[in-house]
Motif scaffolding. Structure first.
Motif, mmCIF file in Angstrom:
data_model
loop_
_atom_site.group_PDB
_atom_site.id
_atom_site.type_symbol
_atom_site.label_atom_id
_atom_site.label_comp_id
_atom_site.label_asym_id
_atom_site.label_seq_id
_atom_site.Cartn_x
_atom_site.Cartn_y
_atom_site.Cartn_z
ATOM 1 N N GLY A 154 47.809 42.554 41.129
ATOM 2 C CA GLY A 154 47.163 43.869 41.189
ATOM 3 C C GLY A 154 47.269 44.612 39.870
ATOM 4 N N ILE A 155 48.456 44.595 39.263
ATOM 5 C CA ILE A 155 48.649 45.240 37.970
ATOM 6 C C ILE A 155 47.802 44.556 36.912
ATOM 7 N N ALA A 156 47.726 43.219 36.962
ATOM 8 C CA ALA A 156 46.920 42.474 35.989
ATOM 9 C C ALA A 156 45.441 42.830 36.107
ATOM 10 N N ILE A 157 44.962 42.966 37.343
ATOM 11 C CA ILE A 157 43.552 43.308 37.562
ATOM 12 C C ILE A 157 43.228 44.676 36.967
ATOM 13 N N GLN A 158 44.134 45.657 37.183
ATOM 14 C CA GLN A 158 43.866 46.985 36.631
ATOM 15 C C GLN A 158 44.120 47.014 35.125
ATOM 16 N N ASN A 159 44.870 46.031 34.595
ATOM 17 C CA ASN A 159 45.086 45.961 33.153
ATOM 18 C C ASN A 159 43.859 45.454 32.402
ATOM 19 N N ILE A 160 42.960 44.746 33.096
ATOM 20 C CA ILE A 160 41.756 44.237 32.431
ATOM 21 C C ILE A 160 40.885 45.395 31.940
ATOM 22 N N PRO A 161 40.479 46.321 32.810
ATOM 23 C CA PRO A 161 39.714 47.469 32.291
ATOM 24 C C PRO A 161 40.547 48.343 31.365
#
Length: 260
Positions: A154-161
């Motif tokens: 989840g943190i990685a997904i929000q780190n993309i944007p």
């Protein structure tokens, strides 16, 4: 420390690097609409992770204390808020979209202060990943390895944007594509460092784990309330940030429930 945990700690950094790489594929500065949407999305992910993966497990670990089970969560949460407030006041940094530095006065460059601002932002995310993996490693009944990996994802997904939000303004400010990518990626290095530090600390302070879970939640809430939501809500297109928040929140909630 097992290979699975090591990979789990590194996944958020890979998300930041992937987002920072957008600078190679996008010619123009990121549009206000897209930036608002991404800021809202990041906020939703962080709030959901704080509640489902940190605060609720912190209270469940002390369920045998009855009404007092909320005390570690409340104390840890307030300590996390206070810790980030202190760092925010002492560290010279510059938020995206403003020319007014915050923290103590310094002669650092604009690029350096932008990077510091994002580093402050990423620190609690790393702490959150570290503490849930600590819970899984210490075989806390309500924190499984799958749940810890869901937080990391989840943190990685929000780190993309988030990586794109960092690198694109740096490119627009005149930095080369490679420099913008490297600086954007480096802003995420603090996450695995913070995660490993918390993981090692928690292994020696298992009774304090509920407080540490709530501490990470408070630190993440501070970033959301102090930085992400104000930036997402200012000016036009704030409705897009609301939609982004809802999508991020639901995605993280589903990840935690399905994988937990």
């Amino acid at each position: 420390m097992t290979a699975t945990i090591i990979v789990g700690l590194l996944i958020p950094l890979l998300g930041t690097m992937l987002g920072s790489a957008f600078v190679f594929f996008m010619k123009d500065e990121m549009s206000a609409r897209l930036q608002k949407s991404l800021l809202g999305f990041a906020s939703g992910v962080m709030v959901a992770a704080s509640v489902w993966s940190l605060l609720i497990p912190a209270m469940e670990m002390k369920a045998d204390s009855g009404a007092w089970s909320v005390v570690p969560a409340a104390v840890g949460f307030l300590m996390g808020i206070g810790f980030l407030l202190l760092i925010d006041e002492l560290t010279p940094h510059l938020h995206i979209g403003t020319d007014k530095p915050e923290g103590v006065k310094s002669h650092l460059s604009k690029t350096a202060m932008l990077t510091l601002a994002v580093t402050i932002h990423n620190l609690p995310e790393g702490m959150a990943v570290g503490v849930v993996f600590a819970g899984a490693e210490n075989q806390v009944s309500n924190i499984s390895l799958a749940a810890a990996i869901s937080v990391s994802l989840g943190i990685a997904i929000q780190n993309i944007p988030e990586g794109a939000i960092i690198s694109m303004p740096m490119r627009a400010a005149g930095n080369s594509r490679w420099k913008s990518f490297v600086l954007g990626s480096l802003s995420g290095v603090v996450e695995p460092i913070g995660a490993i530090a918390v993981l090692l600390l928690a292994s020696f302070l298992t009774p304090a784990l509920p407080y540490m879970l709530a501490f990470a939640a408070g630190a993440m809430f501070y970033v959301v309330v102090e930085e992400l939501i104000p930036e997402a809500s200012s000016g036009q297109h704030s409705n897009l940030s609301t939609i982004g928040f809802a999508i991020g929140f639901v995605l993280m909630m589903v990840l935690d429930v399905v994988m937990g």
